[in-house]
Design a protein around this motif. Structure first.
Motif, PDB file in Angstrom:
ATOM      1  N   LEU A  92       0.822  -1.201   0.000  1.00  0.00           N
ATOM      2  CA  LEU A  92       0.000   0.000   0.000  1.00  0.00           C
ATOM      3  C   LEU A  92       0.863   1.261   0.000  1.00  0.00           C
ATOM      4  CD1 LEU A  92      -2.869  -0.887   2.517  1.00  0.00           C
ATOM      5  CD2 LEU A  92      -2.995  -0.801   0.029  1.00  0.00           C
ATOM      6  N   GLY A  93       1.920   1.250   0.802  1.00  0.00           N
ATOM      7  CA  GLY A  93       2.809   2.407   0.856  1.00  0.00           C
ATOM      8  C   GLY A  93       3.499   2.655  -0.468  1.00  0.00           C
ATOM      9  N   HIS A  94       3.983   1.582  -1.088  1.00  0.00           N
ATOM     10  CA  HIS A  94       4.662   1.725  -2.380  1.00  0.00           C
ATOM     11  C   HIS A  94       3.684   2.121  -3.484  1.00  0.00           C
ATOM     12  CE1 HIS A  94       8.759   0.631  -1.475  1.00  0.00           C
ATOM     13  NE2 HIS A  94       8.353  -0.413  -0.771  1.00  0.00           N
ATOM     14  N   THR A  95       2.468   1.604  -3.435  1.00  0.00           N
ATOM     15  CA  THR A  95       1.475   1.957  -4.451  1.00  0.00           C
ATOM     16  C   THR A  95       1.121   3.432  -4.370  1.00  0.00           C
ATOM     17  OG1 THR A  95       0.564  -0.281  -4.395  1.00  0.00           O
ATOM     18  CG2 THR A  95      -0.819   1.433  -5.343  1.00  0.00           C
ATOM     19  N   MET A 101       4.332   9.587  -8.004  1.00  0.00           N
ATOM     20  CA  MET A 101       5.388   9.743  -8.987  1.00  0.00           C
ATOM     21  C   MET A 101       4.839   9.721 -10.417  1.00  0.00           C
ATOM     22  SD  MET A 101       8.252  10.278  -7.375  1.00  0.00           S
ATOM     23  CE  MET A 101       7.109  11.412  -6.545  1.00  0.00           C
ATOM     24  N   ALA A 102       3.804   8.927 -10.642  1.00  0.00           N
ATOM     25  CA  ALA A 102       3.156   8.937 -11.956  1.00  0.00           C
ATOM     26  C   ALA A 102       2.494  10.283 -12.206  1.00  0.00           C
ATOM     27  CB  ALA A 102       2.132   7.813 -12.041  1.00  0.00           C
ATOM     28  N   LYS A 108      10.728   6.459 -14.114  1.00  0.00           N
ATOM     29  CA  LYS A 108      11.654   5.635 -13.339  1.00  0.00           C
ATOM     30  C   LYS A 108      11.315   5.660 -11.852  1.00  0.00           C
ATOM     31  CE  LYS A 108      15.610   5.883 -16.489  1.00  0.00           C
ATOM     32  NZ  LYS A 108      17.011   6.322 -16.663  1.00  0.00           N
ATOM     33  N   ALA A 109      10.913   6.832 -11.355  1.00  0.00           N
ATOM     34  CA  ALA A 109      10.546   6.921  -9.944  1.00  0.00           C
ATOM     35  C   ALA A 109       9.274   6.151  -9.663  1.00  0.00           C
ATOM     36  CB  ALA A 109      10.378   8.390  -9.542  1.00  0.00           C
ATOM     37  N   THR A 110       8.375   6.079 -10.637  1.00  0.00           N
ATOM     38  CA  THR A 110       7.161   5.276 -10.485  1.00  0.00           C
ATOM     39  C   THR A 110       7.508   3.800 -10.467  1.00  0.00           C
ATOM     40  OG1 THR A 110       5.861   6.947 -11.669  1.00  0.00           O
ATOM     41  CG2 THR A 110       4.893   4.757 -11.462  1.00  0.00           C
ATOM     42  N   ALA A 111       8.373   3.386 -11.387  1.00  0.00           N
ATOM     43  CA  ALA A 111       8.720   1.971 -11.529  1.00  0.00           C
ATOM     44  C   ALA A 111       9.402   1.409 -10.290  1.00  0.00           C
ATOM     45  CB  ALA A 111       9.624   1.783 -12.744  1.00  0.00           C
ATOM     46  N   ARG A 112      10.188   2.210  -9.594  1.00  0.00           N
ATOM     47  CA  ARG A 112      10.936   1.687  -8.447  1.00  0.00           C
ATOM     48  C   ARG A 112      10.018   1.282  -7.301  1.00  0.00           C
ATOM     49  NH1 ARG A 112      15.256   4.994  -5.954  1.00  0.00           N
ATOM     50  NH2 ARG A 112      15.197   3.262  -4.487  1.00  0.00           N
ATOM     51  N   HIS A 113       8.766   1.741  -7.315  1.00  0.00           N
ATOM     52  CA  HIS A 113       7.825   1.406  -6.249  1.00  0.00           C
ATOM     53  C   HIS A 113       6.837   0.311  -6.645  1.00  0.00           C
ATOM     54  CE1 HIS A 113       9.186   4.670  -3.690  1.00  0.00           C
ATOM     55  NE2 HIS A 113       9.122   5.489  -4.715  1.00  0.00           N
ATOM     56  N   LEU A 114       7.029  -0.300  -7.808  1.00  0.00           N
ATOM     57  CA  LEU A 114       6.077  -1.299  -8.292  1.00  0.00           C
ATOM     58  C   LEU A 114       6.771  -2.614  -8.613  1.00  0.00           C
ATOM     59  CD1 LEU A 114       4.039   0.878 -10.831  1.00  0.00           C
ATOM     60  CD2 LEU A 114       3.361   0.273  -8.496  1.00  0.00           C
ATOM     61  N   ASP A 116       6.547  -6.305 -10.831  1.00  0.00           N
ATOM     62  CA  ASP A 116       6.147  -6.553 -12.212  1.00  0.00           C
ATOM     63  C   ASP A 116       4.641  -6.702 -12.365  1.00  0.00           C
ATOM     64  OD1 ASP A 116       8.765  -6.418 -13.007  1.00  0.00           O
ATOM     65  OD2 ASP A 116       9.072  -8.593 -13.045  1.00  0.00           O
ATOM     66  N   GLN A 117       3.981  -7.332 -11.376  1.00  0.00           N
ATOM     67  CA  GLN A 117       2.544  -7.552 -11.483  1.00  0.00           C
ATOM     68  C   GLN A 117       1.748  -6.253 -11.448  1.00  0.00           C
ATOM     69  OE1 GLN A 117       1.530 -10.382  -8.397  1.00  0.00           O
ATOM     70  NE2 GLN A 117       1.802 -12.122  -9.770  1.00  0.00           N
ATOM     71  N   GLN A 118       2.310  -5.198 -10.939  1.00  0.00           N
ATOM     72  CA  GLN A 118       1.634  -3.911 -10.916  1.00  0.00           C
ATOM     73  C   GLN A 118       2.065  -3.010 -12.067  1.00  0.00           C
ATOM     74  OE1 GLN A 118       2.410  -2.778  -6.702  1.00  0.00           O
ATOM     75  NE2 GLN A 118       0.187  -2.564  -6.573  1.00  0.00           N
ATOM     76  N   GLY A 119       2.764  -3.570 -13.035  1.00  0.00           N
ATOM     77  CA  GLY A 119       3.100  -2.818 -14.237  1.00  0.00           C
ATOM     78  C   GLY A 119       4.416  -2.078 -14.195  1.00  0.00           C
TER      79      GLY A 119
END
Length: 228
Positions: A92-95, A101-102, A108-114, A116-119
C-alpha cells in the motif's frame, strides 16, 4: 475484500455487482470483528516502506474456519491474512508513492515502487528532466517549489497549461525510495494542507493536496481578456 481472519474485519464489507445490463448494485454488510490493525502478535508493525516492493502470489478466496475435520471451500473474494500483513502494508505504501510519482510524470521513480505484477515494466525506462539534476520542469507555486510535468490543451477554445507535481523536497525523498521519510513529513505538515488559492505569479488557481501533490492551471500567455 477481507483483512484479517474470518469475521475479524471491524467495519462494513462492500460488494459491487457490475451487470452487463441493468443497474449497478452495492451490497453492504456490517462486520462486527475486533481486528483492524495490520500488526503482528506483539501489536507492532514490522513493515519497512524503505525496502523495495515485494511480489507475492496470494491465492484468491476468503477461507471460512474449519467445521470439525472439514475445511470448507473458500468463498469468492480477496483475503489478507495475518501472514501477509507486513507485505500488504508495504505494498500500500509503495502503491501510494508510485501514484504520486506517476502524477509528476516520472517513469523511473514510479517503476521503483512497483513489482512486475503492478506494471513496473510499463513505467521503467521513461523519464523526464524533473527527476534529474536539471529540474527544468518545476514551478514555484504559493511560495513552494514543485517538481512535475505540464500539459497544454484547449478549453472551449483558449489554450490552457496544466501543471501536476509534488513538493520538490518530497519528490526527492520518493525518487530515492525514502517512503518512511515522506510519510513522516506529510503527517507532520498535514495541518498546512490542503490549500486552494489563486497564485498571481503563476497566473491561475493552484490546488495543493494533503499528500504534497499540486495541480495548477492557467491560460497561456498572449491570450486576451476578451477570450477569457
Amino acid at each position: 475484500m477481507h483483512i484479517g481472519d474470518w469475521n475479524e474485519t471491524p467495519s462494513l464489507l462492500f460488494s459491487t455487482e457490475l451487470p452487463t445490463d441493468g443497474t449497478v448494485t452495492v451490497h453492504a454488510l456490517q462486520a462486527p470483528g475486533q481486528g483492524g490493525w495490520l500488526a503482528g502478535a506483539s501489536g507492532d508493525s514490522e513493515a519497512n516502506l524503505d525496502s523495495g516492493p515485494v511480489q507475492e502470489n496470494v491465492m484468491p478466496g476468503i477461507q471460512p474456519p474449519p467445521e470439525g475435520d472439514l475445511i470448507p471451500e473458500p468463498v469468492p473474494g480477496c483475503q489478507v491474512t495475518p501472514k501477509y500483513y507486513t507485505w500488504f502494508q508495504e505494498t500500500l505504501g509503495h502503491t501510494t508513492a508510485a501514484g504520486l510519482m506517476a502524477f509528476t510524470g516520472s517513469g523511473k521513480a514510479t517503476a521503483r515502487h512497483l513489482p512486475d505484477q503492478q506494471g513496473r515494466k510499463r513505467f521503467d525506462g521513461f523519464e523526464h528532466a524533473a527527476s534529474t539534476s536539471v529540474q527544468d520542469i518545476s514551478h514555484e507555486l504559493l511560495g513552494t517549489t514543485y517538481a512535475g510535468t505540464d500539459h497544454v490543451f484547449r478549453l472551449n477554445g483558449p489554450r490552457v497549461e496544466a501543471f501536476s507535481g509534488v513538493d520538490a523536497s518530497l519528490f526527492g525523498s520518493l525518487t530515492e525510495g525514502r517512503v518512511e521519510e515522506y510519510r513522516a513529513v506529510v503527517h507532520t505538515t498535514r495541518h498546512t494542507r490542503p490549500l486552494l488559492a489563486w497564485d498571481e505569479k503563476w497566473g491561475g488557481p493552484v490546488s495543493v493536496h494533503a499528500d504534497g501533490s499540486v495541480l495548477a492551471i492557467r491560460l497561456l500567455p498572449g491570450q486576451g481578456r476578451a477570450r477569457r
